[in-house]
Write a protein that holds these residues in place. Structure first.
Motif, PDB file in Angstrom:
ATOM      1  N   ILE A 226     -15.470   0.305   6.168  1.00  5.48           N
ATOM      2  CA  ILE A 226     -14.137   0.891   6.117  1.00  5.48           C
ATOM      3  C   ILE A 226     -13.842   1.411   4.719  1.00  5.48           C
ATOM      4  N   THR A 227     -13.329   2.619   4.660  1.00  3.42           N
ATOM      5  CA  THR A 227     -12.687   3.138   3.462  1.00  3.42           C
ATOM      6  C   THR A 227     -11.194   3.227   3.769  1.00  3.42           C
ATOM      7  N   PRO A 228     -10.369   2.379   3.168  1.00  6.44           N
ATOM      8  CA  PRO A 228      -8.931   2.468   3.429  1.00  6.44           C
ATOM      9  C   PRO A 228      -8.358   3.785   2.915  1.00  6.44           C
ATOM     10  N   VAL A 229      -7.453   4.346   3.696  1.00  7.18           N
ATOM     11  CA  VAL A 229      -6.714   5.548   3.298  1.00  7.18           C
ATOM     12  C   VAL A 229      -5.242   5.147   3.337  1.00  7.18           C
ATOM     13  N   ASP A 230      -4.703   4.776   2.185  1.00 15.44           N
ATOM     14  CA  ASP A 230      -3.345   4.232   2.107  1.00 15.44           C
ATOM     15  C   ASP A 230      -2.334   5.360   2.290  1.00 15.44           C
ATOM     16  N   LEU A 231      -1.696   5.371   3.442  1.00 16.89           N
ATOM     17  CA  LEU A 231      -0.752   6.445   3.751  1.00 16.89           C
ATOM     18  C   LEU A 231       0.483   6.370   2.867  1.00 16.89           C
ATOM     19  N   ASP A 232       0.894   5.172   2.484  1.00 17.13           N
ATOM     20  CA  ASP A 232       2.073   5.023   1.634  1.00 17.13           C
ATOM     21  C   ASP A 232       1.854   5.614   0.249  1.00 17.13           C
ATOM     22  N   ARG A 233       0.604   5.650  -0.180  1.00 20.04           N
ATOM     23  CA  ARG A 233       0.275   6.224  -1.489  1.00 20.04           C
ATOM     24  C   ARG A 233      -0.133   7.688  -1.394  1.00 20.04           C
ATOM     25  N   GLY A 234      -0.124   8.234  -0.205  1.00 21.79           N
ATOM     26  CA  GLY A 234      -0.475   9.641  -0.028  1.00 21.79           C
ATOM     27  C   GLY A 234      -1.955   9.933  -0.118  1.00 21.79           C
ATOM     28  N   GLU A 235      -2.796   8.917   0.112  1.00 20.15           N
ATOM     29  CA  GLU A 235      -4.235   9.129  -0.040  1.00 20.15           C
ATOM     30  C   GLU A 235      -4.814  10.050   1.033  1.00 20.15           C
TER      31      GLU A 235
END
Length: 227
Positions: free
Chosen positions: A28-37
């Motif tokens: 898994i590569t997290p894509v943090d939506l809250d940080r706009g990634e």
């Protein structure tokens, strides 16, 4: 190896459920939506619509370069084809599974998503929007309930990508203003899928990837750490 670009949303959970069910190796590569990634260039090169999930398959069936796939329904279909799992081999069963997966992608997901937005994310309450999307979510629960009245799973007797696609969108039923008591066939199906060890493992990842996430109660089951 499957590289999964993921965040802890219903669409993200679809893919972790499939991967856990199929026993495919993945990272898994997290894509943090809250940080706009989701707007970072590397991610847009994989998922040009800036939405999770997305995958990169390092070992596609054609033996060529790694293959990127975005859109959760397309990913489920791709992985089912790759593994030969969770997609019935006969024409009619296969068609049932695919059409109910598309039903989720085109209806249940967007409507429940709007329901969630206007209930929990809108800057101010808009009663009309809350009522509209709550009612449409309820209608779609009714469609599922009727479908499941005379069959174990959405495509019939076999658990399929249609079930994997729909389940994560029922998990937040309380936050969407619904009651499963009104939908006994849907409740039976929901409880059965929630008892699957692979589903528990998929949801256990939430605590690792996004510890602050609001996970609805009743999702985790005994054996979440078993493989």
């Amino acid at each position: 190896m499957i590289d999964l670009y993921y965040w802890t949303t219903p669409n993200g959970h679809k893919i972790t459920i499939f991967l856990e069910e199929a026993g495919l190796p993945y990272r898994i590569t997290p894509v943090d939506l809250d940080r706009g990634e989701q707007f970072l260039p590397y991610f847009l090169s994989i998922a040009p619509n800036n939405r999770i999930p997305a995958i990169v398959d390092d070992d596609p069936a054609d033996g060529e370069q790694p293959l990127a796939v975005f859109e959760s329904g397309a990913i489920l279909h791709y992985l089912a084809e790759k593994t030969g799992q969770f997609l019935p081999p006969d024409l009619r069963g296969r068609t049932e599974a695919i059409q109910w997966m598309f039903w989720q992608v085109g209806g249940l997901g967007p409507m429940a998503g709007q329901n969630h937005h206007f209930r929990h994310a809108a800057p101010e309450p808009i009663p009309y929007a809350i009522e509209r999307y709550s009612a449409e979510t309820s209608r779609l629960y009714g469609v599922l309930n009727k479908r499941l009245a005379d069959r174990e799973y959405l495509a019939g007797t076999d658990y399929s990508i249609a079930d994997i696609a729909s389940y994560p969108w029922i998990v937040p039923w309380q936050r969407h203003g619904q009651s499963l008591d009104r939908f006994p066939h849907l409740q039976r199906w929901f409880d059965a899928i929630g008892q699957r060890p692979a589903v528990a493992r998929a949801y256990a990842l939430v605590a690792e990837v996004n510890p602050g996430a609001d996970v609805p109660s009743g999702v985790f089951v005994t054996g979440a750490d078993t493989r």
